[in-house]
Design an enzyme around this catalytic site. Structure first.
Site, PDB file in Angstrom:
ATOM      1  N   ARG A 165       0.758  -1.178  -0.042  1.00 17.50           N
ATOM      2  CA  ARG A 165       0.061   0.009  -0.078  1.00 17.50           C
ATOM      3  C   ARG A 165       0.964   1.438  -0.016  1.00 17.50           C
ATOM      4  NH1 ARG A 165      -5.339   1.211   3.538  1.00 17.50           N
ATOM      5  NH2 ARG A 165      -6.130  -0.250   1.787  1.00 17.50           N
ATOM      6  N   HIS A 186      -7.378   1.071  -6.259  1.00 21.01           N
ATOM      7  CA  HIS A 186      -7.626   0.018  -5.094  1.00 21.01           C
ATOM      8  C   HIS A 186      -8.163  -1.301  -5.529  1.00 21.01           C
ATOM      9  CE1 HIS A 186      -7.688  -1.571  -1.330  1.00 21.01           C
ATOM     10  NE2 HIS A 186      -8.727  -0.741  -0.485  1.00 21.01           N
ATOM     11  N   GLN A 209     -10.001  -4.080  -3.434  1.00 22.29           N
ATOM     12  CA  GLN A 209     -11.276  -3.746  -2.962  1.00 22.29           C
ATOM     13  C   GLN A 209     -12.207  -4.074  -3.911  1.00 22.29           C
ATOM     14  OE1 GLN A 209     -11.982  -2.360   0.377  1.00 22.29           O
ATOM     15  NE2 GLN A 209     -13.883  -3.026  -0.485  1.00 22.29           N
ATOM     16  N   ASP A 268     -17.371   6.834  -1.219  1.00 24.42           N
ATOM     17  CA  ASP A 268     -16.273   6.642  -0.595  1.00 24.42           C
ATOM     18  C   ASP A 268     -15.917   8.012   0.013  1.00 24.42           C
ATOM     19  OD1 ASP A 268     -13.751   5.486   0.436  1.00 24.42           O
ATOM     20  OD2 ASP A 268     -12.435   5.712  -1.582  1.00 24.42           O
ATOM     21  N   CYS A 317     -16.413   1.055   0.769  1.00 29.34           N
ATOM     22  CA  CYS A 317     -15.095   0.267   1.152  1.00 29.34           C
ATOM     23  C   CYS A 317     -14.824   0.519   2.678  1.00 29.34           C
ATOM     24  CB  CYS A 317     -14.040   0.762   0.062  1.00 29.34           C
ATOM     25  SG  CYS A 317     -13.433   2.288   0.399  1.00 29.34           S
ATOM     26  N   ARG A 331     -13.331  -8.981   1.415  1.00 28.99           N
ATOM     27  CA  ARG A 331     -11.749  -8.649   1.329  1.00 28.99           C
ATOM     28  C   ARG A 331     -10.791 -10.036   1.782  1.00 28.99           C
ATOM     29  NH1 ARG A 331      -9.494  -3.754   1.173  1.00 28.99           N
ATOM     30  NH2 ARG A 331      -7.817  -5.146   0.685  1.00 28.99           N
TER      31      ARG A 331
HETATM   32  N1  NVA Z   1     -10.024   6.160  -1.214  1.00 27.21           N
HETATM   33  C1  NVA Z   1      -9.791   5.977   0.049  1.00 27.21           C
HETATM   34  C2  NVA Z   1      -9.764   4.535   0.238  1.00 27.21           C
HETATM   35  C3  NVA Z   1      -9.405   4.015   1.702  1.00 27.21           C
HETATM   36  C4  NVA Z   1      -9.652   2.446   1.865  1.00 27.21           C
HETATM   37  C5  NVA Z   1      -8.346   6.251   0.594  1.00 27.21           C
HETATM   38  O1  NVA Z   1      -7.460   6.272  -0.518  1.00 27.21           O
HETATM   39  O2  NVA Z   1      -8.022   6.941   1.642  1.00 27.21           O
HETATM   40  N1   CP Z   2     -11.391  -0.813   2.686  1.00 27.83           N
HETATM   41  C1   CP Z   2      -9.893  -0.620   2.957  1.00 27.83           C
HETATM   42  O1   CP Z   2      -9.166  -0.793   2.387  1.00 27.83           O
HETATM   43  O2   CP Z   2      -9.786  -0.399   4.148  1.00 27.83           O
HETATM   44  P1   CP Z   2      -8.425  -0.206   5.013  1.00 27.83           P
HETATM   45  O3   CP Z   2      -7.957   1.100   4.787  1.00 27.83           O
HETATM   46  O4   CP Z   2      -8.787  -0.375   6.423  1.00 27.83           O
HETATM   47  O5   CP Z   2      -7.418  -1.226   4.852  1.00 27.83           O
END
Ligand code: NVA
Ligand code: CP
Length: 313
Positions: free
Chosen positions: A101, A128, A131, A224, A270, A298
């Site tokens: 990540r 992502h 997800q 989101d 998500c 997930r």
């Molecule tokens: N769009 C959000 C998703 C978190 C799982 C982010 O990147 O923070």
């Molecule tokens: N939806 C998701 O990816 O959650 P986290 O950021 O908690 O991993």
């Protein structure tokens, strides 16, 4: 050739369907696969915060008989500038898969280019894809099919989730409709790539600025957060722009917008969610919401992806 999953369109339509079928099978027989027996290790690296991705990959790797090596990169030399390619070379000698990540997509592309094991995008600023695999599994579970169905996304149309819905949804043959202000329009290369996939799968991709028009006739409405990780410095502007569409309404997913969807319209998020901001509490916690199934999936889809990548490595 080593296969990676850096963006949703790294899986062709038939391959995506195979991963989703495997995810369903793994959900039915949770401890029936020992793909990582040895145990073989999987490195899961985080440059950003996470609950669901961290937990589902950790649990999933263990359930496959492997050893999860979960690393916050700030505790490593990667967090202080060690070359990404060197990290890829070191890890590739010892682990079976690397999940990461991080921020810019170019970072994970650089890792994959130097790795000799599969690399999984566990979220970047641009995509992502893990997800969206879970989301597709969830939609199929509740609606019975994906092809021909309409998924509307409300909010930041240039976000990782919007981009992944465009690519992953088009791969699954869905109509993906992004409802966002002009300021948060999806990236043009992503729209173009999604349109190319859609032309092959019978899908369609659309961008509209009217949040109500986005929701009309939808089988699924997803949203989101309005300020993704790494965009916090523009949070105030985002809340102002997304909180008002200029048509005496906002991009918030609330009861009146959900009512524009088809009967039985599913609600996806998500998570983490901000009740009262991008989604109203009654919708997130209401009968159309399948967010807890989505979060559980997930685990199953993550395990299926790991097993599929190793089988095709
Ligand atoms: N769009 C959000 C998703 C978190 C799982 C982010 O990147 O923070
Ligand atoms: N939806 C998701 O990816 O959650 P986290 O950021 O908690 O991993």
């Amino acid at each position: 050739m080593t296969r990676h999953f850096l963006r949703d369109d790294d899986l062709a339509p038939a391959e995506q369907a195979d991963v989703l079928d495997l995810a369903d099978a793994m959900k039915k027989d949770r401890f029936g696969w020992r793909t990582l027996a040895g145990p073989r290790a999987v490195a899961v690296l985080f440059d950003k915060q996470s609950l669901r991705t961290r937990v589902s990959l950790t649990v999933g790797i263990a359930e496959l008989g492997g050893h999860p090596l979960v690393i916050d990169t700030q505790a490593t030399h990667l967090g202080r500038g060690e070359a990404i390619e060197d990290v890829a070379r070191v890890l590739s000698r010892q682990v079976a898969v690397i999940a990461w990540r991080t921020f810019a997509q170019q970072r994970i592309e650089a890792l994959a280019a130097a790795a000799t094991v599969p690399v999984i995008n566990a979220l970047t600023d641009q995509f992502h894809p893990c997800q969206v695999l879970a989301d597709l599994q969830t939609i199929r579970e509740h609606h019975g099919s994906l092809g021909g169905r309409t998924l509307a996304f409300l909010g930041d149309g240039a976000s990782n989730m919007a981009h992944s819905y465009l690519l992953g949804g088009a791969t699954a043959g869905m109509t993906v409709r992004i409802g966002a202000p002009e300021r948060f329009r999806p990236g043009e290369p992503v729209m173009a790539a999604a349109a190319r996939i859609a032309a092959q799968t019978g899908a369609a991709v659309e961008f509209v600025t009217d949040p109500r028009a986005a929701c009309e006739g939808a089988d699924v409405i997803a949203t989101d957060v309005w300020a993704s990780m790494g965009t916090e410095d523009t949070r105030a502007e985002r809340l102002a722009v997304l909180g008002s569409s200029g048509r005496d309404d906002s991009y918030r997913l609330d009861g009146p917008k959900l009512a524009l969807g088809r009967p039985g319209c599913l609600v996806l998020h998500c998570l983490p969610a901000h009740r009262g901001e991008e989604i109203s509490a009654d919708v997130l916690d209401g009968p159309n919401s399948v967010v807890w199934d989505q979060a559980e999936n997930r685990l199953h889809s993550g395990k299926a992806l790991l097993a599929w990548l190793l089988e095709h490595a």
